[in-house]
Design an enzyme around this catalytic site. Structure first.
Site, short mmCIF file in Angstrom:
data_model
loop_
_atom_site.label_atom_id
_atom_site.label_comp_id
_atom_site.label_asym_id
_atom_site.label_seq_id
_atom_site.Cartn_x
_atom_site.Cartn_y
_atom_site.Cartn_z
CE1 TYR A 28 -13.43 -6.80 1.76
CE2 TYR A 28 -11.25 -8.04 1.23
CZ TYR A 28 -11.90 -6.88 1.83
OH TYR A 28 -11.12 -7.18 2.22
NE ARG A 54 -4.49 -1.21 0.10
CZ ARG A 54 -5.58 -1.39 1.22
NH1 ARG A 54 -5.56 0.44 1.73
NH2 ARG A 54 -6.39 -1.98 0.93
CG ASP A 102 -9.37 -2.25 -4.37
OD1 ASP A 102 -8.53 -2.01 -3.59
OD2 ASP A 102 -9.46 -3.46 -3.69
NE ARG A 159 -9.77 8.53 -2.50
CZ ARG A 159 -10.85 8.60 -2.12
NH1 ARG A 159 -11.50 9.56 -2.98
NH2 ARG A 159 -11.97 7.82 -1.73
NE ARG A 209 -7.18 6.01 2.66
CZ ARG A 209 -7.53 5.03 2.93
NH1 ARG A 209 -8.98 5.37 3.75
NH2 ARG A 209 -7.23 3.58 3.78
O1 CP3 Z 1 0.23 0.92 -3.19
C1 CP3 Z 1 -0.49 -0.16 -3.31
O2 CP3 Z 1 -0.10 -1.17 -2.72
C2 CP3 Z 1 -1.89 -0.04 -4.91
C3 CP3 Z 1 -3.34 -0.55 -4.42
C4 CP3 Z 1 -3.39 -1.25 -3.41
C5 CP3 Z 1 -5.33 -0.35 -3.15
N1 CP3 Z 1 -5.41 -1.61 -2.68
C6 CP3 Z 1 -4.97 0.57 -3.59
C7 CP3 Z 1 -5.93 1.38 -2.70
C8 CP3 Z 1 -3.72 -2.50 -3.47
C9 CP3 Z 1 -2.27 -3.59 -3.81
C10 CP3 Z 1 -4.44 -3.19 -2.61
C11 CP3 Z 1 -4.79 -4.58 -2.72
C12 CP3 Z 1 -6.23 -4.60 -1.67
N2 CP3 Z 1 -7.63 -4.48 -1.47
C13 CP3 Z 1 -6.18 -5.53 -0.69
C14 CP3 Z 1 -5.13 -6.26 -0.67
C15 CP3 Z 1 -4.17 -6.21 0.20
C16 CP3 Z 1 -4.43 -6.24 1.66
O3 CP3 Z 1 -4.28 -4.57 1.71
O4 CP3 Z 1 -5.10 -6.56 2.77
C17 CP3 Z 1 -7.76 -5.35 -0.34
C18 CP3 Z 1 -7.86 -6.66 0.97
C19 CP3 Z 1 -8.28 -4.62 -0.59
C20 CP3 Z 1 -9.92 -4.01 -0.04
C21 CP3 Z 1 -9.98 -2.54 0.18
N3 CP3 Z 1 -9.29 -1.36 -1.11
C22 CP3 Z 1 -10.62 -2.01 1.33
C23 CP3 Z 1 -10.79 -2.62 1.90
C24 CP3 Z 1 -10.32 -1.00 1.10
C25 CP3 Z 1 -10.62 0.15 2.33
C26 CP3 Z 1 -10.43 0.29 3.30
C27 CP3 Z 1 -8.19 0.77 3.22
O5 CP3 Z 1 -7.36 -0.08 3.29
O6 CP3 Z 1 -8.95 2.08 2.83
C28 CP3 Z 1 -9.95 -0.38 -0.90
C29 CP3 Z 1 -9.61 0.35 -0.65
C30 CP3 Z 1 -8.58 1.23 -1.46
N4 CP3 Z 1 -8.07 0.22 -1.88
C31 CP3 Z 1 -7.14 2.61 -1.30
C32 CP3 Z 1 -6.54 2.36 -1.74
C33 CP3 Z 1 -5.00 3.54 -1.99
C34 CP3 Z 1 -8.32 3.67 -0.11
C35 CP3 Z 1 -8.68 3.75 -1.01
C36 CP3 Z 1 -9.04 5.75 -0.84
O7 CP3 Z 1 -8.50 6.46 -1.31
O8 CP3 Z 1 -9.84 6.28 -0.19
#
Ligand code: CP3
Length: 346
Positions: free
Chosen positions: A151, A24, A74, A37, A28
């Site tokens: 999910y 990640r 994502d 964003r 944010r």
């Molecule tokens: O920088 C990176 O790692 C690349 C991008 C990336 C995102 N999500 C962007 C994202 C990657 C590799 C993921 C994987 C992801 N997404 C996983 C597996 C990895 C882990 O963390 O366990 C999972 C379970 C998700 C599902 C997901 N996406 C959730 C539950 C959420 C909301 C909670 C959160 O962490 O914000 C997201 C949103 C998300 N995906 C954001 C980002 C940058 C935040 C969105 C925002 O800008 O508000």
């Protein structure tokens, strides 16, 4: 590739220093991410606009000089393309407008035409590869079938996994049908990412750790194996290394090491030394600093980095990372301290 430390470490070849990237890493905690964003309006628009996805992918590379970029996207784009309709509601996390609730829903899910609806991801990969100009490798990724299914069935994030566990114990054959469709679509999706130019692929199995050992085998590992079996080992003359990460999967590392993959991601609960002894030289290891360490001051962070490097020892095949994604309230200067300490080594 100007910096191929990651590719070499994933193949357990000798490296001058341990490569580092951060799960990640685009997100944010970076003010420049929050700006883009806000400009995009919502998360899916950000993912679906290749120029913006490219910009945020490169932000942590430009700021910290990390050894790998990871595609900004994502894991939930696949079920979105299968018709579940993903929305990110502020403060609520991901929500599916059409969750999977019964056998009929599963029967209707497509296994054809899904990658066609994900063209924006492959466009983003091509845009990012061009912008990276071979500075560092680009990691493509997908969720494991099991993790993505949680999910789809729960309709969003979950703590108890009540709905999918009901499905698992009341109608296991329906859950298998869902996982099978996800494995097919995920393999096609990763193959298309490879064809668009990613250098490495990673499967995120964030929720494999909520399963019993028997069910981990049957419902998670089995389908990750199926995904790996259906993606190319190499492309355009290059090996495409594969990473598998099950959060909470420490007790299953030996099983995981027998998959057709090059590296295992470790969460912060595992010991790198113990993991290395258990998997021998079958795979590289990626991890595994507790993401909470980044709340400490820079000197304390550096101490923890040194302890991690010493614990791993002199074997080839270590990629430094956190044990899970970085928290959104970490000061970027603390990531700078982390990267500096890994570069300095012991
Ligand atoms: O920088 C990176 O790692 C690349 C991008 C990336 C995102 N999500 C962007 C994202 C990657 C590799 C993921 C994987 C992801 N997404 C996983 C597996 C990895 C882990 O963390 O366990 C999972 C379970 C998700 C599902 C997901 N996406 C959730 C539950 C959420 C909301 C909670 C959160 O962490 O914000 C997201 C949103 C998300 N995906 C954001 C980002 C940058 C935040 C969105 C925002 O800008 O508000």
């Amino acid at each position: 590739m100007q910096n191929d430390l990651l590719i070499r470490a994933l193949q357990r070849q000798p490296v001058e220093r341990t490569p580092i990237w951060v799960m990640r890493q685009a997100g944010r905690y970076l003010p420049e991410y929050r700006k883009v964003r806000a400009q995009a309006g919502d998360f899916m628009t950000l993912c679906q606009t290749p120029e913006l996805a490219c910009e945020v992918t490169l932000q942590p590379i430009d700021r910290f000089d990390l050894d790998a970029a990871i595609l900004f996207s994502d894991i939930l784009t696949v079920p979105d393309a299968m018709g579940c309709e993903l929305a990110f509601k502020t403060g609520e996390g991901p929500v599916f407008n059409h969750p999977v609730t019964c056998a009929e829903d599963i029967a209707q899910l497509p296994t054809e035409g899904v990658t066609e609806r994900l063209t924006y991801v492959f466009d983003a990969v091509r845009t990012i590869k061009k912008a990276l100009a071979d500075r560092v490798p680009l990691i493509g990724f997908a969720g494991s079938p099991w993790t993505v299914a949680t999910y789809m069935v729960e309709g969003g994030s979950s703590k108890q996994f009540t709905k999918i566990k009901k499905l698992m114990y009341q109608a296991p054959e329906s859950l298998h049908a869902l996982l099978d469709k996800l494995a097919i679509n995920t393999a096609a999706y990763l193959t298309a990412q490879i064809e668009a130019g990613v250098d490495v692929v990673m499967l995120f199995d964030t929720w494999g750790g909520v399963l019993s050992t028997q069910n981990y085998h049957a419902f998670s590992l089995h389908y990750m194996k199926k995904v790996f079996a259906h993606i190319p080992r190499d492309y355009a003359g290059k090996v495409i290394p594969r990473i598998a990460f099950t959060k909470g999967g420490n007790q299953w590392l030996e099983l995981m090491a027998d998959m057709e993959c090059d590296a295992l991601g470790l969460d912060w609960k595992s010991s790198l030394k113990d993991a290395r002894e258990r998997v021998g030289d079958k795979v590289a290891l990626q991890g595994n600093l507790d993401p909470g360490v980044l709340y400490a001051d820079p000197e304390t962070i550096a101490d923890h980095v040194r302890k991690t490097l010493v614990e791993y020892g002199d074997y080839p095949g270590h990629i430094f990372n956190l044990g899970h994604g970085i928290f959104p309230d970490i000061p970027p200067e603390h990531v700078q301290a982390l990267v500096a300490a890994v570069r300095e080594g012991v």
